[in-house]
Design a protein around this motif. Structure first.
Motif, short mmCIF file in Angstrom:
data_model
loop_
_atom_site.label_atom_id
_atom_site.label_comp_id
_atom_site.label_asym_id
_atom_site.label_seq_id
_atom_site.Cartn_x
_atom_site.Cartn_y
_atom_site.Cartn_z
N TRP A 184 45.44 35.69 27.87
CA TRP A 184 44.97 35.56 26.23
C TRP A 184 44.92 34.13 25.57
CZ3 TRP A 184 48.57 39.16 28.18
CH2 TRP A 184 48.39 40.55 28.40
N THR A 185 44.28 34.19 24.51
CA THR A 185 44.21 32.79 23.75
C THR A 185 45.04 32.87 22.47
OG1 THR A 185 42.14 33.39 22.76
CG2 THR A 185 42.21 32.25 24.95
N ASP A 186 45.24 34.38 22.06
CA ASP A 186 45.96 34.30 20.89
C ASP A 186 46.58 35.73 20.63
OD1 ASP A 186 46.78 33.86 17.98
OD2 ASP A 186 44.62 34.20 17.32
#
Length: 203
Positions: free
Chosen positions: A164-166
């Motif tokens: 994930w990035t966020d």
């Protein structure tokens, strides 16, 4: 803009969600089951929750060492997809098969897709960076299909697991915070979260 929520279980005792709502809580996630075992205060606490305007959500705790279908059946026992806004799958149980294990990944996908098929919405994955990266996956791409509910208690920006990035929800405060009574719980502490504003509107 962030919105505030709490997550709870029978470990928090009975919960006065009307008080939680007056404290600014806009969503609440309650535990339906711990693997094969039902939360003993589920009905009392979700009745209290559903009497408010708080967005009601559920989470289910699973264990990859136990059979999947009985755990899924334990989750859906006695409930319908409505009125639950979102569902989360708690993924933080250690096991001995190693990261990226096909056995564990197949079991995880079974649970995720079973919940999605029942609820009509893809569940969130609740985890933290340590357990996810060590026991589950170190591969990219999870955020494309599954929202992240991350547990991380450092200040500033939470540590995001690989994939994930966020985050969709960030559980930023838990044991020892002495916020239980403030949010209507009988316990001394209460898990507190923030979510992206769009979480409340997501279908």
């Amino acid at each position: 803009m962030a919105v505030y929520g709490i997550d709870s279980s029978s470990n928090n005792g009975l919960i006065d969600y009307a008080l939680a709502e007056s404290r600014g809580v806009e969503f609440a996630v309650y535990r339906k089951n711990l693997c094969l075992w039902q939360d003993r205060l589920f009905k009392q606490n979700t009745d209290s929750l559903l009497a408010t305007s708080i967005k009601p959500c559920l989470y289910t705790v699973w264990d990859p060492k136990l059979p999947m279908e009985p755990q899924f059946q334990a989750f859906i026992q006695g409930i319908e997809p409505e009125p639950w806004h979102r569902i989360a799958l708690d993924v933080e149980r250690p096991h001995g098969w190693g990261v990226n294990s096909p056995r564990v990944m197949n079991a995880l996908m079974y649970m995720l897709h079973s919940i999605a098929g029942w609820h009509g919405k893809r569940p969130l994955i609740y985890t933290n960076r340590y357990y996810w990266n060590r026991y589950y996956s170190n591969k990219p791409g999870w955020g494309k299909d599954w929202g992240l509910w991350v547990a991380n208690f450092q200040s500033g920006v939470p540590a995001i697991p690989v994939g994930w990035t966020d985050y969709t929800i960030w559980q930023f405060s838990a044991d020892g915070n002495r916020l239980g009574p403030f949010y209507g719980a009988q316990s001394a502490a209460c898990d507190v979260n923030i979510a992206r504003e769009q979480f409340l509107a997501q279908g």
